[in-house]
Scaffold this motif. Structure first.
Motif, mmCIF file in Angstrom:
data_model
loop_
_atom_site.group_PDB
_atom_site.id
_atom_site.type_symbol
_atom_site.label_atom_id
_atom_site.label_comp_id
_atom_site.label_asym_id
_atom_site.label_seq_id
_atom_site.Cartn_x
_atom_site.Cartn_y
_atom_site.Cartn_z
ATOM 1 N N CYS A 1 -8.115 8.756 2.420
ATOM 2 C CA CYS A 1 -8.931 7.912 3.038
ATOM 3 C C CYS A 1 -9.361 8.461 4.397
ATOM 4 O O CYS A 1 -8.953 9.454 4.785
ATOM 5 C CB CYS A 1 -7.815 6.524 3.413
ATOM 6 S SG CYS A 1 -7.142 5.771 2.033
ATOM 7 N N GLN B 1 -10.095 1.276 -2.972
ATOM 8 C CA GLN B 1 -9.823 1.440 -1.734
ATOM 9 C C GLN B 1 -10.828 0.513 -0.968
ATOM 10 O O GLN B 1 -11.473 0.738 0.005
ATOM 11 C CB GLN B 1 -10.602 2.911 -1.171
ATOM 12 C CG GLN B 1 -9.625 3.925 -1.951
ATOM 13 C CD GLN B 1 -9.862 5.268 -1.616
ATOM 14 O OE1 GLN B 1 -10.689 5.564 -0.703
ATOM 15 N NE2 GLN B 1 -9.385 6.442 -2.110
ATOM 16 N N CYS C 1 -6.984 2.025 3.220
ATOM 17 C CA CYS C 1 -7.612 1.643 2.364
ATOM 18 C C CYS C 1 -7.108 1.347 0.903
ATOM 19 O O CYS C 1 -7.940 0.889 0.322
ATOM 20 C CB CYS C 1 -8.541 3.037 2.142
ATOM 21 S SG CYS C 1 -7.800 4.307 1.319
ATOM 22 N N HIS C 2 -5.621 1.689 0.754
ATOM 23 C CA HIS C 2 -5.004 1.446 -0.461
ATOM 24 C C HIS C 2 -4.296 -0.018 -0.428
ATOM 25 O O HIS C 2 -3.735 -0.419 -1.499
ATOM 26 C CB HIS C 2 -4.289 2.359 -0.404
ATOM 27 C CG HIS C 2 -4.441 3.725 -1.059
ATOM 28 N ND1 HIS C 2 -5.323 3.991 -1.799
ATOM 29 C CD2 HIS C 2 -4.125 4.858 -0.388
ATOM 30 C CE1 HIS C 2 -5.510 5.253 -1.897
ATOM 31 N NE2 HIS C 2 -4.851 5.790 -0.989
ATOM 32 N N THR D 1 -2.297 8.210 2.530
ATOM 33 C CA THR D 1 -3.740 7.943 2.752
ATOM 34 C C THR D 1 -4.516 9.210 3.059
ATOM 35 O O THR D 1 -5.477 9.121 3.584
ATOM 36 C CB THR D 1 -3.723 7.012 3.869
ATOM 37 O OG1 THR D 1 -2.964 7.777 5.142
ATOM 38 C CG2 THR D 1 -2.863 5.594 3.538
ATOM 39 N N ALA E 1 1.033 -1.264 -0.010
ATOM 40 C CA ALA E 1 -0.060 -0.014 0.026
ATOM 41 C C ALA E 1 0.947 1.194 0.113
ATOM 42 O O ALA E 1 2.195 1.154 0.357
ATOM 43 C CB ALA E 1 -0.942 -0.115 1.282
ATOM 44 N N SER E 2 0.340 2.277 -0.360
ATOM 45 C CA SER E 2 1.048 3.583 -0.375
ATOM 46 C C SER E 2 0.671 4.247 1.140
ATOM 47 O O SER E 2 -0.308 3.991 1.771
ATOM 48 C CB SER E 2 0.201 4.563 -1.398
ATOM 49 O OG SER E 2 0.719 5.883 -1.242
ATOM 50 N N GLU F 1 -7.587 -0.632 -8.600
ATOM 51 C CA GLU F 1 -6.500 0.057 -8.006
ATOM 52 C C GLU F 1 -7.178 1.270 -7.135
ATOM 53 O O GLU F 1 -6.718 1.592 -6.113
ATOM 54 C CB GLU F 1 -5.344 0.727 -8.662
ATOM 55 C CG GLU F 1 -4.710 -0.696 -9.141
ATOM 56 C CD GLU F 1 -3.144 0.000 -9.956
ATOM 57 O OE1 GLU F 1 -3.103 1.013 -9.994
ATOM 58 O OE2 GLU F 1 -2.603 -0.845 -10.590
ATOM 59 N N SER F 2 -8.087 1.610 -7.613
ATOM 60 C CA SER F 2 -8.877 2.929 -7.000
ATOM 61 C C SER F 2 -10.054 2.698 -6.142
ATOM 62 O O SER F 2 -10.746 3.481 -5.605
ATOM 63 C CB SER F 2 -9.477 3.845 -8.226
ATOM 64 O OG SER F 2 -10.359 3.176 -9.007
ATOM 65 N N GLU G 1 -3.398 -3.731 -1.095
ATOM 66 C CA GLU G 1 -3.588 -4.632 -2.080
ATOM 67 C C GLU G 1 -3.022 -5.966 -1.899
ATOM 68 O O GLU G 1 -2.028 -5.956 -0.927
ATOM 69 C CB GLU G 1 -3.031 -4.120 -3.605
ATOM 70 C CG GLU G 1 -3.856 -2.736 -3.974
ATOM 71 C CD GLU G 1 -2.940 -2.168 -5.033
ATOM 72 O OE1 GLU G 1 -3.559 -1.130 -5.803
ATOM 73 O OE2 GLU G 1 -1.674 -2.619 -5.267
#
Length: 692
Positions: A563, A608, A581-582, A560, A556-557, A605-606, A584
């Motif tokens: 988020c 969340q 929320c990102h 946030t 994840a990034s 990817e978008s 994966e």
């Protein structure tokens, strides 16, 4: 016209396949009593065929009569089985099997019969039935073929077969497709619905069609979970609406019929639990894979259906032969406790582990499913109240059945696990016996008033003899915050996260995965796990596949800002790992290599969805890996977002991974399914898979 009569035994269903005759007027039939019959009223051939052996053919395909000086006899080439070419006897222009390629549909519990014959077309235009042809079938799992050319399909078996015949000095073939169909009307619905739907034109799809909400398009299903609940919305028809649920495989169909009264859930929302028998038939019919699932809606006008039924866009579902086992241990926010979803019985059962002490998450079940290690917050430090804003997380081991603390734990191990900031237990099958029980944990004191946490290290704890070994330190090149250990089932290595900083139970900023040899609890020199060691990203929550070949993890990034903050303690807006929320799902070889995003399992990817805490099942009989994880995606309309910024409450989802596609350019994952039997009330986190 030449008419072949195909019939189903038991219910005396009749199927007719017609084919335009050729100019010779030959006709034939498949008998309704199952007896093979010769072609009736076949054309008598008056011309002299001469010697059908035709002598020895020349290289140009001609043959000479017996006698070198006779005129050449032309032998026609024929395309045969497997595209092999052979020469027909003199006087023949073609050879075929009748009936030619076609499909038949038969009720699931019935058998269809087809009578085959071999026909030669003669030079003079007539035809000859070859009564001594030898028949063969290439797919004996679908039906059987006797020597006279009578094929009988097996009940509950659909498929495509090649009917072959040895005749005229070669092999010829035709194709037969059998589609087997099962129909069921749910209790309370109109019993005549199957006939009514069959009597109207094919359904169309347009904006007014039903909108299927669940299952997800592209999901894979194990064979031993309870029936799915199909969910859809539909705005037309009202109380007069009737429905057909279609499960369409290449060679099988399952149709389930219901209506507004039986399947209405709420305004314009419908939910249908597939009846047990129809659900079982999806696997029994052996109709191939995948299935196309759709909802067909129509209007009941009292004595039938109005014209123009509407169908939802079909969704592809992969029904596998894999079977789940074991149990999933998850944290439920509503009960503030750990719930055990036992997947062995049908339907699955769920119960709470009676552990006192309020919130107790960051848990893991032992490989035998009898013990659970939990961490929970305490307001006391060394038996006395701590300063304002202070808290610590301590770990204890409990019986899954009784909830009581285990009585076999060595006092030194118990004391160590009770120290401040003991989190994230990890077990291994190889180190869980009566003689040797190990757990790997993260330990480091919690901060006061929510500040940054001090250093956190990994430790191996022998629960039987009380020995404690520190596995990580600054001299090894790691940072100051080691988290989330995962111990291989074979006990040979572990994978863990190393964060730039930490806060409470969350890695902050960025974190990388590292790999270390375990060496019986002594540890080794850790190395970054290539593919999961990228800078400026959060890579965390590793889970090792049952064969110890791959690591599934979260990526994840840390950015946030888009988020929502959940509860003010980490969460999607914290810039950390917890409930990001990102988040994966990714997979990488356990020795390091190219990491691959599990696109189908993760979603767009978008989106969340906050796909967090992956856990691998090691009790699955089948050909796939199965990963359980918490996700904030919607479960149809039954569990949806009450706050668009936060997403739906977390639920446990399960996705299949095809190990043969890992490392290829094809996404190895499937869309996930909602784990049947879990609580819909509240959020479900940290679905740890073990035996029960």
């Amino acid at each position: 016209m030449k008419r072949y009569l195909i019939y189903g035994l038991g219910c005396l269903l009749l199927f007719a396949c017609t084919q335009t005759e050729n100019d010779s007027g030959t006709s034939g039939s498949a008998s309704a009593d199952g007896d093979a019959q010769d072609v009736a009223e076949s054309t008598e051939v008056e011309n002299d065929l001469g010697d059908e052996t035709g002598g020895t053919p020349d290289e140009d395909g001609s043959a000479r009569n017996n006698g070198d000086n006779g005129p050449p006899v032309i032998r026609t080439p024929q395309q045969g089985c497997n595209n092999d070419e052979f020469l027909l006897p003199p006087g023949w222009t073609s050879l075929r099997i009748e009936p030619q390629d076609f499909s038949i549909t038969v009720a699931a519990d019935d058998s269809a019969k087809v009578n085959y014959e071999v026909i030669a077309t003669l030079t003079g235009g007539g035809e000859k039935v070859l009564t001594e042809a030898l028949f063969l079938v290439n797919n004996s799992g679908v039906g059987q073929l006797n020597g006279d050319g009578e094929f009988s399909s097996f009940p509950e078996r659909g498929g495509k077969v090649s009917i072959q015949a040895m005749a005229g000095g070669g092999c010829i073939q035709t194709e037969l497709t059998i589609i087997t169909v099962y129909k069921e009307v749910v209790p309370g619905a109109e019993p005549l619905l199957p006939g009514w739907f069959d009597g109207v034109e094919q359904a169309t799809t347009n904006p007014a069609s039903p909108n299927m909400l669940y299952p997800l398009d592209g999901a894979a299903w194990p064979s031993n979970l309870p029936p799915m609940v199909v969910q859809w919305s539909y705005s037309f028809g009202g109380a007069s609406s009737v429905f057909r649920l279609d499960f369409v495989a290449p060679y099988a169909r399952v149709h389930v019929y219901g209506d507004h009264a039986t399947w209405k859930h709420s305004t314009e929302k419908y939910a249908a639990t597939i009846p047990a028998e129809s659900w079982a038939r999806i696997w029994k019919l052996l109709g191939g894979s995948p299935h196309k699932v759709s909802v067909v809606a129509a209007v009941n006008v009292g004595s039938g259906l109005a014209a123009g039924p509407l169908a939802s866009a079909p969704r592809t579902i992969h029904f596998t032969d894999d079977q789940f086992g074991g149990a999933v241990y998850y944290w439920n926010t509503k009960t503030s406790g750990i719930r055990v979803l036992d997947l062995t019985p049908t339907p699955p059962t769920v119960e709470s582990i009676p552990i006192e002490g309020g919130c107790h998450g960051c848990h893991a079940a032992s490989p035998d499913g009898e013990t659970i290690a939990v961490s929970f917050p305490s307001k006391k430090i060394d038996g006395a109240p701590g300063p304002p804003g202070s808290s610590k997380w301590v770990m204890s081991l409990h019986s899954v059945d009784s909830g009581a603390e285990v009585d076999w734990l060595h006092p030194a191990a118990k004391e160590f696990l009770g120290k401040d900031g003991t989190l994230f237990p990890a077990f291994s099958n190889s180190y869980w016996t009566e003689m040797q029980r190990h757990v790997v944990v993260t330990q480091g004191p919690f901060p006061v008033a929510g500040g940054e946490s001090p250093k956190r290290r990994l430790y191996s704890v022998d629960l039987n003899n009380g020995s404690i070994i520190q596995l990580t330190n600054a001299a090894q090149g790691v940072g100051d915050h080691q988290f989330f250990p995962a111990l291989a089932r074979n006990g040979q290595f572990l994978v863990f996260g190393d964060a730039v900083q930490s806060k409470m139970i969350s890695a902050i900023g960025s974190s990388r995965l590292w790999r270390m040899e375990y060496k019986g609890g002594m540890g080794g020199d850790p190395e970054p796990l290539a593919g999961a060691d990228l800078p400026d990203l959060l890579q965390y929550y590793p889970a090792i596949t049952p064969d110890d070949k791959y690591v599934v993890f979260n990526r994840a990034s840390s950015n946030t800002g888009d988020c929502a903050v959940v509860g003010g303690k980490g969460g999607p807006g914290s810039g950390g790992s917890y409930d990001n929320c990102h988040a994966e799902l990714w997979i990488v070889p356990q020795q390091g290599g190219q990491a691959v995003r599990l696109d189908a399992a993760s979603g767009p990817e978008s989106a969340q969805y906050a796909n967090s805490w992956p856990s691998m099942s090691d009790k699955v009989a089948g050909s796939h890996y199965w990963v359980a994880f918490s996700s904030r995606r919607s479960y149809g309309f039954m569990q949806t977002s009450k706050d668009e910024k936060k997403g739906s409450p977390p639920q446990i989802w399960v996705a299949a991974i095809d190990p043969t596609k890992v490392g290829t350019e094809v996404d190895p994952s499937f869309k996930p399914i909602w784990l049947t039997g879990q609580d819909l009330d509240g959020g479900n986190h940290i679905g740890q898979w073990s035996v029960r």
